[in-house]
Scaffold this motif. Structure first.
Motif, PDB file in Angstrom:
ATOM      1  N   ASN A 214       0.832  -1.156   0.026  1.00 48.46           N
ATOM      2  CA  ASN A 214       0.128   0.178  -0.064  1.00 48.46           C
ATOM      3  C   ASN A 214       0.847   1.473  -0.016  1.00 48.46           C
ATOM      4  O   ASN A 214       0.429   2.402   0.168  1.00 48.46           O
ATOM      5  CB  ASN A 214      -1.094  -0.051   1.209  1.00 48.46           C
ATOM      6  CG  ASN A 214      -2.066  -0.916   1.272  1.00 48.46           C
ATOM      7  OD1 ASN A 214      -1.777  -2.008   0.945  1.00 48.46           O
ATOM      8  ND2 ASN A 214      -3.310  -0.480   1.086  1.00 48.46           N
ATOM      9  N   THR A 215       2.210   1.198  -0.107  1.00 46.50           N
ATOM     10  CA  THR A 215       3.108   2.309  -0.106  1.00 46.50           C
ATOM     11  C   THR A 215       3.355   2.809  -1.424  1.00 46.50           C
ATOM     12  O   THR A 215       3.965   1.926  -2.483  1.00 46.50           O
ATOM     13  CB  THR A 215       4.315   2.056   0.765  1.00 46.50           C
ATOM     14  OG1 THR A 215       3.854   1.321   2.130  1.00 46.50           O
ATOM     15  CG2 THR A 215       5.082   3.277   1.078  1.00 46.50           C
TER      16      THR A 215
ATOM     17  N   ASP B  13      -3.407  10.867   1.861  1.00 46.68           N
ATOM     18  CA  ASP B  13      -2.494   9.657   1.894  1.00 46.68           C
ATOM     19  C   ASP B  13      -1.040   9.901   1.832  1.00 46.68           C
ATOM     20  O   ASP B  13      -0.309   8.972   2.209  1.00 46.68           O
ATOM     21  CB  ASP B  13      -2.894   8.683   0.917  1.00 46.68           C
ATOM     22  CG  ASP B  13      -4.268   8.323   0.593  1.00 46.68           C
ATOM     23  OD1 ASP B  13      -4.914   8.013   2.038  1.00 46.68           O
ATOM     24  OD2 ASP B  13      -4.627   8.119  -0.469  1.00 46.68           O
TER      25      ASP B  13
ATOM     26  N   ILE C 186      -1.763   4.295   0.754  1.00 43.41           N
ATOM     27  CA  ILE C 186      -3.131   4.384   0.145  1.00 43.41           C
ATOM     28  C   ILE C 186      -3.760   3.084   0.895  1.00 43.41           C
ATOM     29  O   ILE C 186      -3.569   1.785   0.746  1.00 43.41           O
ATOM     30  CB  ILE C 186      -2.901   4.440  -1.414  1.00 43.41           C
ATOM     31  CG1 ILE C 186      -2.117   5.216  -1.849  1.00 43.41           C
ATOM     32  CG2 ILE C 186      -4.304   4.288  -1.832  1.00 43.41           C
ATOM     33  CD1 ILE C 186      -1.743   5.264  -3.306  1.00 43.41           C
ATOM     34  N   PRO C 187      -5.108   3.428   1.315  1.00 49.35           N
ATOM     35  CA  PRO C 187      -5.894   2.483   2.018  1.00 49.35           C
ATOM     36  C   PRO C 187      -6.317   1.380   0.788  1.00 49.35           C
ATOM     37  O   PRO C 187      -6.489   1.646  -0.127  1.00 49.35           O
ATOM     38  CB  PRO C 187      -7.075   2.941   2.774  1.00 49.35           C
ATOM     39  CG  PRO C 187      -6.558   4.429   2.865  1.00 49.35           C
ATOM     40  CD  PRO C 187      -5.406   4.785   1.608  1.00 49.35           C
ATOM     41  N   ASP C 188      -6.535  -0.118   1.039  1.00 53.78           N
ATOM     42  CA  ASP C 188      -6.942  -1.079   0.311  1.00 53.78           C
ATOM     43  C   ASP C 188      -8.194  -0.815  -0.280  1.00 53.78           C
ATOM     44  O   ASP C 188      -8.396  -0.904  -1.349  1.00 53.78           O
ATOM     45  CB  ASP C 188      -7.205  -2.100   1.315  1.00 53.78           C
ATOM     46  CG  ASP C 188      -6.215  -3.134   1.535  1.00 53.78           C
ATOM     47  OD1 ASP C 188      -4.987  -2.819   0.940  1.00 53.78           O
ATOM     48  OD2 ASP C 188      -6.210  -3.756   2.652  1.00 53.78           O
ATOM     49  N   ASP C 189      -9.138   0.079   0.326  1.00 55.86           N
ATOM     50  CA  ASP C 189     -10.546   0.252  -0.464  1.00 55.86           C
ATOM     51  C   ASP C 189     -10.309   1.409  -1.628  1.00 55.86           C
ATOM     52  O   ASP C 189     -11.148   1.518  -2.544  1.00 55.86           O
ATOM     53  CB  ASP C 189     -11.492   0.908   0.708  1.00 55.86           C
ATOM     54  CG  ASP C 189     -11.035   2.081   1.207  1.00 55.86           C
ATOM     55  OD1 ASP C 189      -9.979   2.475   1.450  1.00 55.86           O
ATOM     56  OD2 ASP C 189     -12.135   2.726   1.498  1.00 55.86           O
ATOM     57  N   ARG C 190      -8.974   2.033  -1.811  1.00 57.51           N
ATOM     58  CA  ARG C 190      -8.946   3.030  -2.791  1.00 57.51           C
ATOM     59  C   ARG C 190      -7.683   2.650  -3.695  1.00 57.51           C
ATOM     60  O   ARG C 190      -7.483   3.064  -4.775  1.00 57.51           O
ATOM     61  CB  ARG C 190      -8.643   4.358  -2.318  1.00 57.51           C
ATOM     62  CG  ARG C 190     -10.041   5.133  -1.972  1.00 57.51           C
ATOM     63  CD  ARG C 190      -9.931   6.625  -1.639  1.00 57.51           C
ATOM     64  NE  ARG C 190      -9.515   6.936  -0.532  1.00 57.51           N
ATOM     65  CZ  ARG C 190      -8.172   7.287  -0.022  1.00 57.51           C
ATOM     66  NH1 ARG C 190      -7.216   7.414  -0.883  1.00 57.51           N
ATOM     67  NH2 ARG C 190      -7.771   7.312   1.138  1.00 57.51           N
ATOM     68  N   LEU C 191      -7.058   1.612  -3.196  1.00 58.88           N
ATOM     69  CA  LEU C 191      -5.689   1.153  -3.951  1.00 58.88           C
ATOM     70  C   LEU C 191      -5.956   0.545  -5.306  1.00 58.88           C
ATOM     71  O   LEU C 191      -6.817  -0.121  -5.620  1.00 58.88           O
ATOM     72  CB  LEU C 191      -5.043   0.320  -3.061  1.00 58.88           C
ATOM     73  CG  LEU C 191      -3.575  -0.099  -3.633  1.00 58.88           C
ATOM     74  CD1 LEU C 191      -2.654   0.783  -3.573  1.00 58.88           C
ATOM     75  CD2 LEU C 191      -3.220  -1.320  -2.916  1.00 58.88           C
TER      76      LEU C 191
END
Length: 144
Positions: A29-30, A74, A133-138
């Motif tokens: 997520n980075t 983010d 970035i959070p999983d739900d938007r990645l």
């Protein structure tokens, strides 16, 4: 290696096509945001001084961030390389207004570093950063 952790290049079509580098690299997520100068779509540094160069360079950073599903909130760190720190300081209020226009009232950890030159001789500023970035938007490029 877990395929979600394998580094993936992030190269928005809206930015000049990179050669020998990536605009960003996503690992998990980075998102590591590569240094952006004030290059426009024609591969030219925008005219107009430090404020306009900041607008273009930071806009390029945000374009890469958005390509991976990120938003300014983010951002966890930003590093700004400057060829003329006093000029940047003298225009601090204007640059701050541009920041708020582009990113809102979000301020990650930041550093400003003076340097004698950047890759393009006419560049006055280069900005790089890191975002989580959070999983739900990645959005992983190349993965639907």
């Amino acid at each position: 290696m877990n395929s979600d952790l394998k580094p993936v290049p992030v190269n928005p079509a809206a930015l000049p096509a990179p050669s020998g580098y990536s605009h960003g690299t996503l690992s998990g997520n980075t998102l590591h945001l590569g240094g952006q100068t004030a290059l426009d779509e024609n591969m030219r540094i925008v005219p107009g001084g430090i404020v306009e160069q900041f607008r273009q360079a930071f806009g390029n950073v945000l374009t890469t961030l958005r390509e991976a599903g990120g938003i300014p909130e983010d951002l966890v760190s930003i590093t700004i390389f400057l060829t003329d720190i006093p000029d940047y300081q003298a225009h601090g209020k204007e640059i701050g207004a541009v920041w708020r226009e582009l990113a809102g009232p979000v301020y990650p950890a930041m550093a400003g570093i003076g340097t004698t030159a950047l890759w393009q001789p006419e560049a006055m500023i280069e900005i790089l950063g890191v975002a989580v970035i959070p999983d739900d938007r990645l959005v992983r490029p190349g993965v639907l």
